[in-house]
Enzyme design. Structure first.
Site, PDB file in Angstrom:
ATOM      1  N   LYS A 293      10.983  23.644 -10.456  1.00  0.00           N
ATOM      2  CA  LYS A 293      10.416  23.972  -9.144  1.00  0.00           C
ATOM      3  C   LYS A 293       9.618  25.249  -9.290  1.00  0.00           C
ATOM      4  O   LYS A 293       9.898  26.066 -10.176  1.00  0.00           O
ATOM      5  CB  LYS A 293      11.538  24.199  -8.133  1.00  0.00           C
ATOM      6  CG  LYS A 293      11.102  24.123  -6.690  1.00  0.00           C
ATOM      7  CD  LYS A 293      11.074  22.686  -6.214  1.00  0.00           C
ATOM      8  CE  LYS A 293      10.491  22.539  -4.830  1.00  0.00           C
ATOM      9  NZ  LYS A 293      10.691  21.174  -4.311  1.00  0.00           N
TER      10      LYS A 293
ATOM     11  N   ASP B  15       5.198  20.651  -2.017  1.00  0.00           N
ATOM     12  CA  ASP B  15       6.423  20.914  -1.249  1.00  0.00           C
ATOM     13  C   ASP B  15       5.927  21.654   0.003  1.00  0.00           C
ATOM     14  O   ASP B  15       4.738  21.535   0.347  1.00  0.00           O
ATOM     15  CB  ASP B  15       7.426  21.756  -2.075  1.00  0.00           C
ATOM     16  CG  ASP B  15       8.826  21.803  -1.451  1.00  0.00           C
ATOM     17  OD1 ASP B  15       9.577  20.835  -1.594  1.00  0.00           O
ATOM     18  OD2 ASP B  15       9.165  22.813  -0.793  1.00  0.00           O
TER      19      ASP B  15
HETATM   20  P1  NDP Z   1       5.200  20.774   5.032  1.00  0.00           P
HETATM   21  O1  NDP Z   1       4.681  22.094   4.642  1.00  0.00           O
HETATM   22  O2  NDP Z   1       4.293  19.625   5.129  1.00  0.00           O
HETATM   23  O3  NDP Z   1       5.981  20.872   6.422  1.00  0.00           O
HETATM   24  C1  NDP Z   1       7.032  21.766   6.570  1.00  0.00           C
HETATM   25  C2  NDP Z   1       7.506  21.706   8.009  1.00  0.00           C
HETATM   26  O4  NDP Z   1       8.720  22.433   8.125  1.00  0.00           O
HETATM   27  C3  NDP Z   1       6.533  22.350   8.973  1.00  0.00           C
HETATM   28  O5  NDP Z   1       6.652  21.725  10.220  1.00  0.00           O
HETATM   29  C4  NDP Z   1       7.040  23.784   9.017  1.00  0.00           C
HETATM   30  O6  NDP Z   1       6.705  24.489  10.197  1.00  0.00           O
HETATM   31  C5  NDP Z   1       8.528  23.571   8.981  1.00  0.00           C
HETATM   32  N1  NDP Z   1       9.140  24.746   8.358  1.00  0.00           N
HETATM   33  C6  NDP Z   1       8.937  25.224   7.108  1.00  0.00           C
HETATM   34  N2  NDP Z   1       9.634  26.334   6.899  1.00  0.00           N
HETATM   35  C7  NDP Z   1      10.280  26.576   8.035  1.00  0.00           C
HETATM   36  C8  NDP Z   1      11.168  27.577   8.448  1.00  0.00           C
HETATM   37  N3  NDP Z   1      11.533  28.574   7.618  1.00  0.00           N
HETATM   38  N4  NDP Z   1      11.673  27.488   9.711  1.00  0.00           N
HETATM   39  C9  NDP Z   1      11.304  26.482  10.564  1.00  0.00           C
HETATM   40  N5  NDP Z   1      10.454  25.497  10.229  1.00  0.00           N
HETATM   41  C10 NDP Z   1       9.963  25.543   8.988  1.00  0.00           C
HETATM   42  O7  NDP Z   1       6.400  20.473   3.992  1.00  0.00           O
HETATM   43  P2  NDP Z   1       7.097  19.094   3.648  1.00  0.00           P
HETATM   44  O8  NDP Z   1       7.121  18.203   4.833  1.00  0.00           O
HETATM   45  O9  NDP Z   1       6.538  18.613   2.369  1.00  0.00           O
HETATM   46  O10 NDP Z   1       8.596  19.580   3.318  1.00  0.00           O
HETATM   47  C11 NDP Z   1       9.630  19.588   4.293  1.00  0.00           C
HETATM   48  C12 NDP Z   1      10.977  19.602   3.599  1.00  0.00           C
HETATM   49  O11 NDP Z   1      11.099  18.428   2.779  1.00  0.00           O
HETATM   50  C13 NDP Z   1      11.232  20.766   2.643  1.00  0.00           C
HETATM   51  O12 NDP Z   1      12.612  21.092   2.674  1.00  0.00           O
HETATM   52  C14 NDP Z   1      10.877  20.186   1.288  1.00  0.00           C
HETATM   53  O13 NDP Z   1      11.525  20.877   0.246  1.00  0.00           O
HETATM   54  C15 NDP Z   1      11.425  18.784   1.447  1.00  0.00           C
HETATM   55  N6  NDP Z   1      10.897  17.774   0.544  1.00  0.00           N
HETATM   56  C16 NDP Z   1       9.559  17.539   0.444  1.00  0.00           C
HETATM   57  C17 NDP Z   1       9.096  16.547  -0.391  1.00  0.00           C
HETATM   58  C18 NDP Z   1       7.651  16.185  -0.472  1.00  0.00           C
HETATM   59  O14 NDP Z   1       7.337  15.247  -1.185  1.00  0.00           O
HETATM   60  N7  NDP Z   1       6.762  16.862   0.219  1.00  0.00           N
HETATM   61  C19 NDP Z   1      10.010  15.775  -1.232  1.00  0.00           C
HETATM   62  C20 NDP Z   1      11.402  16.046  -0.990  1.00  0.00           C
HETATM   63  C21 NDP Z   1      11.810  17.022  -0.142  1.00  0.00           C
HETATM   64  P3  NDP Z   1       5.607  25.678  10.122  1.00  0.00           P
HETATM   65  O15 NDP Z   1       4.307  24.971  10.006  1.00  0.00           O
HETATM   66  O16 NDP Z   1       5.784  26.445  11.362  1.00  0.00           O
HETATM   67  O17 NDP Z   1       5.955  26.471   8.894  1.00  0.00           O
HETATM   68  O1  2IT Z   2      11.715  18.372  -3.355  1.00  0.00           O
HETATM   69  C1  2IT Z   2      11.074  17.452  -3.889  1.00  0.00           C
HETATM   70  O2  2IT Z   2      11.618  16.483  -4.418  1.00  0.00           O
HETATM   71  C2  2IT Z   2       9.610  17.533  -3.857  1.00  0.00           C
HETATM   72  N1  2IT Z   2       9.061  18.455  -3.275  1.00  0.00           N
HETATM   73  C3  2IT Z   2       8.783  16.505  -4.576  1.00  0.00           C
HETATM   74  C4  2IT Z   2       8.687  16.825  -6.026  1.00  0.00           C
HETATM   75  C5  2IT Z   2       7.752  15.964  -6.825  1.00  0.00           C
HETATM   76  O3  2IT Z   2       7.600  16.290  -8.017  1.00  0.00           O
HETATM   77  O4  2IT Z   2       7.191  15.000  -6.323  1.00  0.00           O
END
Ligand code: NDP
Ligand code: 2IT
Length: 453
Positions: free
Chosen positions: A133, A173
């Site tokens: 990561k 992420d």
């Molecule tokens: P994005 O940046 O697209 O969206 C993140 C969302 O979460 C936004 O709405 C953001 O709001 C909110 N957020 C982030 N930090 C905070 C915080 N500290 N407090 C409140 N709200 C918060 O990210 P993703 O959708 O990609 O990721 C969301 C979650 O999913 C994370 O935990 C990530 O690790 C996990 N994840 C993502 C994967 C992927 O493929 N993208 C895969 C597996 C897991 P704001 O805009 O106000 O910051």
């Molecule tokens: O938390 C996760 O699994 C991710 N943000 C996706 C990682 C990836 O390599 O696709």
């Protein structure tokens, strides 16, 4: 009467004590490790070889941590300096694989928690990927496209030395989506002189995979669908609360809609929108435009669709049958978990990484609701990254249907691993134990097979 602790329990307690001393000021890392090692105790009881081979001591020490300065200039030519990291945790079963996070809260402890979880999540996917990561405390909010581009280029000026299609393959992420991957990949290509599958989540016209943008949200809902089926339930007619409004949340809502459920909340760091009528396809299109193109705030949804905006609040007070936390770590604390249970929520599937505290998880387990931990429930994102890597190696691209089908099969297989492992250890329905032991064993055996390195 004090019951004597069994040897693995004592071993794990001592191990955790030493970990805290050795890694001070990394609370999220402590939490992620504790959650895993506590559920490994029954596995150690049956397999003392993992204690003898000191697998835990070896696997909590990353192969390496790269930390570096990222200087960049804003549109007014003012200089800024951010800090970036790549934690290359384990390549026991494949090249390091995991996302990059850009968020002001990013620090080493958070990236170590994410990298550590990633090792076992990637193992569960059945695909050959190690765990890593990275990220930076850079805040993309309010930055112009050219500022983001200059930041990404500066970051890559250092990171390119350490990554490669068979070495370490980053992805997105929080705060890193299609735009950032484009700039990062472009600079990697420029510096290395190679066009290779060094990132996943790439644009569809230059090596990306269909369904990768959808994969984490879709996968989380596929996983929840499997969990619900164990109790002869489905999404049809269910009320669903979702947190976050980014990549994962958006496609979770899309899939729930397709399966006949109704999502009534979304959130960002400012608060939660509550739309009792449901976020239908048209409203979701508005959210995607708002968040991905205009980069606005979720409160604008409440203004447009005349519904409530709960300033500074998370969605968990709103009654639902299924909850999908898709924002960030520790967004569900004990009281939230108790409220969800009290309101008859039957299923929590984690789109985010570690969104529930250990105490909140214990509330779910004690009340025997269907609880799918992130490393199982959100593994569809990285699994589809693995499929993107396969397509890049083949120099082919599969159709949308093909990739979606493979994603769906992988989520079913992860669910089966969790269920079978939990049954094998006499804890039916405990997805935490199932995911942790299921993910751990393959990595531990690979570490033993490959000798002391
Ligand atoms: P994005 O940046 O697209 O969206 C993140 C969302 O979460 C936004 O709405 C953001 O709001 C909110 N957020 C982030 N930090 C905070 C915080 N500290 N407090 C409140 N709200 C918060 O990210 P993703 O959708 O990609 O990721 C969301 C979650 O999913 C994370 O935990 C990530 O690790 C996990 N994840 C993502 C994967 C992927 O493929 N993208 C895969 C597996 C897991 P704001 O805009 O106000 O910051
Ligand atoms: O938390 C996760 O699994 C991710 N943000 C996706 C990682 C990836 O390599 O696709």
């Amino acid at each position: 009467m004090n019951v004597a602790l069994s040897k693995p329990t004592q071993y794990v307690e001592k191990f955790m004590k030493d970990l805290l001393v050795k890694n001070p000021a990394e609370p999220e890392f402590h939490q992620a490790v504790k959650e895993i090692v506590d559920s490994l105790i029954p596995c150690f009881e049956r397999n003392p070889k993992y204690i003898d081979a000191m697998i835990l001591e070896r696997v909590v020490e990353p192969d390496r941590v790269i930390m570096f300065r990222v200087p960049w200039q804003d549109d007014q030519n003012k200089i800024h300096v951010n800090r970036a990291f790549r934690v290359e945790f384990s390549n026991a079963i494949g090249p390091y694989k995991g996302g990059l996070r850009f968020h002001p809260t990013v620090n080493l402890g958070i990236l170590k928690f994410l990298g550590f979880e990633q090792i076992f999540k990637n193992s569960l996917t059945t695909l050959p990927m190690g765990g890593g990561k990275g990220g930076s405390d850079f805040d993309p909010k309010g930055k112009s496209d050219s500022e983001v581009m200059r930041f990404c280029q500066s970051l890559m000026n250092e990171l390119y030395k350490y990554i490669g299609a068979n070495i370490d393959v980053p992805a997105g992420d929080i705060g890193v989506g299609a735009r950032e991957i484009g700039y990062l990949f472009g600079q990697y290509k420029k510096l290395s002189g190679t066009f290779e599958g060094v990132f996943t989540g790439k644009g569809l016209g230059w090596g990306g995979s269909l369904i990768r943008p959808e994969a984490t949200g879709y996968g989380t809902v596929y996983f929840a669908q499997e969990m619900l089926a164990t109790r002869s339930e489905s999404f049809k007619g269910k009320t669903v609360t979702v947190s976050g409004s980014g990549n994962v949340a958006q496609y979770a809502v899309e899939k729930v809609n397709q399966l006949g459920g109704k999502c009534i909340t979304l959130s960002d760091s400012d608060g939660t929108i509550y739309d009792p009528k449901g976020i239908d396809a048209e409203k979701l299109a508005f959210v995607m435009e708002l968040k991905n193109v205009k980069r606005g705030r979720i409160r604008e949804y409440a203004q447009k669709y005349k519904c409530d905006f709960l300033e500074g609040k998370r969605p968990w007070n709103i009654p639902c049958q299924v909850a999908l936390p898709c924002a960030t770590q520790n967004e569900i604390v004990t009281e939230d978990a108790q409220t969800l249970v009290k309101n008859d929520c039957i299923c929590v599937a984690e789109g985010a990484n570690m969104p529930a505290t250990i105490e909140a998880v214990n509330v779910f387990l004690k009340n025997k609701i269907l609880y799918g931990p992130g490393k199982a429930a959100n593994a569809g994102g990285v699994a589809t990254s693995g499929l993107e890597m396969s397509q890049n190696s083949l120099r082919l691209s599969w159709t949308r249907e093909e990739v979606d089908h493979r994603l769906h099969d992988i989520m079913k297989s992860i669910h089966k691993t969790c269920i079978d492992t939990a049954n094998e250890y006499g804890e039916p329905g405990n997805y935490v134990l199932g995911a942790n032991i299921g993910g751990f064993v393959k990595v531990a055996n690979a570490i033993i097979d490959q000798g002391l390195v």
